[in-house]
Motif scaffolding. Sequence first.
Motif, short mmCIF file in Angstrom:
data_model
loop_
_atom_site.label_atom_id
_atom_site.label_comp_id
_atom_site.label_asym_id
_atom_site.label_seq_id
_atom_site.Cartn_x
_atom_site.Cartn_y
_atom_site.Cartn_z
N SER A 41 -1.07 -2.63 -11.89
CA SER A 41 -0.87 -1.70 -12.82
C SER A 41 -1.11 -0.31 -12.47
O SER A 41 -1.29 -0.15 -11.13
CB SER A 41 -1.96 -2.15 -14.10
N GLY A 42 -1.24 0.61 -13.03
CA GLY A 42 -1.63 1.97 -12.61
C GLY A 42 -2.87 2.21 -12.17
O GLY A 42 -3.02 3.15 -11.38
N GLN A 43 -3.69 1.30 -12.42
CA GLN A 43 -5.06 1.42 -11.74
C GLN A 43 -4.98 1.35 -10.22
O GLN A 43 -5.37 2.00 -9.55
CB GLN A 43 -6.06 0.57 -12.45
N GLN A 44 -4.19 0.25 -9.83
CA GLN A 44 -3.68 0.31 -8.39
C GLN A 44 -3.18 1.42 -7.66
O GLN A 44 -3.11 1.82 -6.71
CB GLN A 44 -2.92 -1.23 -7.90
N PHE A 45 -2.13 1.87 -8.40
CA PHE A 45 -1.14 3.07 -8.18
C PHE A 45 -2.11 4.27 -7.94
O PHE A 45 -1.76 4.87 -7.03
CB PHE A 45 -0.12 3.35 -9.29
N HIS A 46 -3.11 4.51 -8.82
CA HIS A 46 -3.84 5.75 -8.87
C HIS A 46 -5.00 5.53 -7.72
O HIS A 46 -5.36 6.45 -7.05
CB HIS A 46 -4.34 6.27 -10.21
N ARG A 47 -5.46 4.21 -7.55
CA ARG A 47 -6.71 4.19 -6.77
C ARG A 47 -6.66 3.36 -5.42
O ARG A 47 -7.60 3.26 -4.62
CB ARG A 47 -7.82 3.80 -7.63
N ASN A 48 -5.49 2.82 -5.15
CA ASN A 48 -5.42 2.01 -3.98
C ASN A 48 -3.88 2.46 -3.35
O ASN A 48 -3.05 1.68 -3.43
CB ASN A 48 -5.39 0.42 -4.35
N LYS A 49 -3.95 3.79 -2.72
CA LYS A 49 -2.73 4.06 -2.22
C LYS A 49 -2.14 3.52 -0.99
O LYS A 49 -1.11 3.34 -0.79
CB LYS A 49 -2.99 5.70 -1.75
N THR A 50 -3.29 2.84 -0.16
CA THR A 50 -2.96 2.15 1.00
C THR A 50 -2.10 0.90 0.59
O THR A 50 -1.16 0.60 1.06
CB THR A 50 -4.19 1.59 1.60
N TYR A 51 -2.46 0.06 -0.61
CA TYR A 51 -1.69 -0.96 -0.98
C TYR A 51 -0.50 -0.79 -1.58
O TYR A 51 0.63 -1.30 -1.24
CB TYR A 51 -2.58 -1.72 -2.19
N MET A 52 -0.37 0.53 -2.22
CA MET A 52 0.81 0.70 -2.78
C MET A 52 1.91 1.37 -1.63
O MET A 52 3.17 0.90 -1.68
CB MET A 52 0.58 2.05 -3.61
N ALA A 53 1.33 1.91 -0.51
CA ALA A 53 2.33 2.04 0.73
C ALA A 53 2.80 1.10 1.23
O ALA A 53 4.05 1.00 1.64
CB ALA A 53 1.49 3.02 1.66
N LYS A 54 1.84 -0.15 1.31
CA LYS A 54 2.43 -1.45 1.88
C LYS A 54 3.59 -2.10 0.98
O LYS A 54 4.40 -2.63 1.44
CB LYS A 54 1.30 -2.34 2.13
N ILE A 55 3.31 -1.83 -0.27
CA ILE A 55 4.46 -2.42 -1.10
C ILE A 55 5.70 -1.65 -0.81
O ILE A 55 6.70 -2.45 -1.07
CB ILE A 55 4.05 -2.44 -2.65
N GLN A 56 5.45 -0.54 -0.90
CA GLN A 56 6.84 0.25 -0.51
C GLN A 56 7.45 0.05 0.63
O GLN A 56 8.73 0.13 0.66
CB GLN A 56 6.50 2.00 -0.82
N ALA A 57 6.81 -0.29 1.68
CA ALA A 57 7.20 -0.66 2.82
C ALA A 57 7.60 -2.15 3.10
O ALA A 57 8.12 -2.53 3.89
CB ALA A 57 6.23 -0.31 4.10
N GLY A 58 7.34 -2.85 1.82
CA GLY A 58 7.41 -4.52 2.09
C GLY A 58 6.75 -5.11 3.11
O GLY A 58 6.83 -6.26 3.38
N ALA A 59 5.38 -4.62 3.28
CA ALA A 59 4.62 -5.25 4.16
C ALA A 59 3.30 -5.72 3.57
O ALA A 59 2.27 -5.95 4.49
CB ALA A 59 4.21 -4.30 5.40
N GLY A 60 3.07 -5.46 2.49
CA GLY A 60 1.91 -6.07 1.76
C GLY A 60 1.45 -7.42 2.02
O GLY A 60 2.59 -8.30 2.22
N PRO A 61 0.39 -7.93 2.00
CA PRO A 61 -0.31 -9.46 2.14
C PRO A 61 0.51 -10.07 0.88
O PRO A 61 0.51 -11.41 1.11
CB PRO A 61 -1.57 -9.21 1.90
N THR A 62 0.86 -9.42 -0.20
CA THR A 62 1.40 -10.12 -1.34
C THR A 62 2.34 -9.38 -2.14
O THR A 62 2.11 -8.09 -1.79
CB THR A 62 0.34 -10.86 -2.40
N PHE A 63 3.19 -9.65 -2.53
CA PHE A 63 4.17 -8.87 -3.39
C PHE A 63 4.23 -9.15 -4.70
O PHE A 63 4.08 -10.18 -5.05
CB PHE A 63 5.77 -9.13 -2.89
N PRO A 64 3.90 -8.04 -5.48
CA PRO A 64 3.61 -8.31 -7.00
C PRO A 64 4.73 -8.94 -7.66
O PRO A 64 5.75 -8.77 -7.50
CB PRO A 64 3.59 -6.78 -7.58
#
Length: 109
Positions: free
Chosen positions: A71-94
Amino acid sequence: RFSPYFANSGFYYARTGMKSVLFFWEVILQSQYFLRGVTPSHQEVIMRALSDVEGRFGMVTETLSIFEFVSGQQFHRNKTYMAKIQAGAGPTFPWVFHYWYTYHVVRHV
């Protein structure tokens, strides 16, 4: 205002049953707080209804993973995780990404 739940994924799953009916009826009744401007958030109405029906009727609730239902909470407060999602490198994909997009914001996911 969101404790003990965080109902802002934009995704809700409800089982069929009387407790679910009571929950949604309670949301309808308490929506007057939102419609009359007592609370600025529909999420607060959902939180109140969850707490109320859980306490009075024993409805069981589960909170979904904030990493799989972003949600927006992750978008605003967890920039590192959001960058991983954008790069397709996150530990999980939403499974679901819920964020209130506005026209004046240039950068979107």
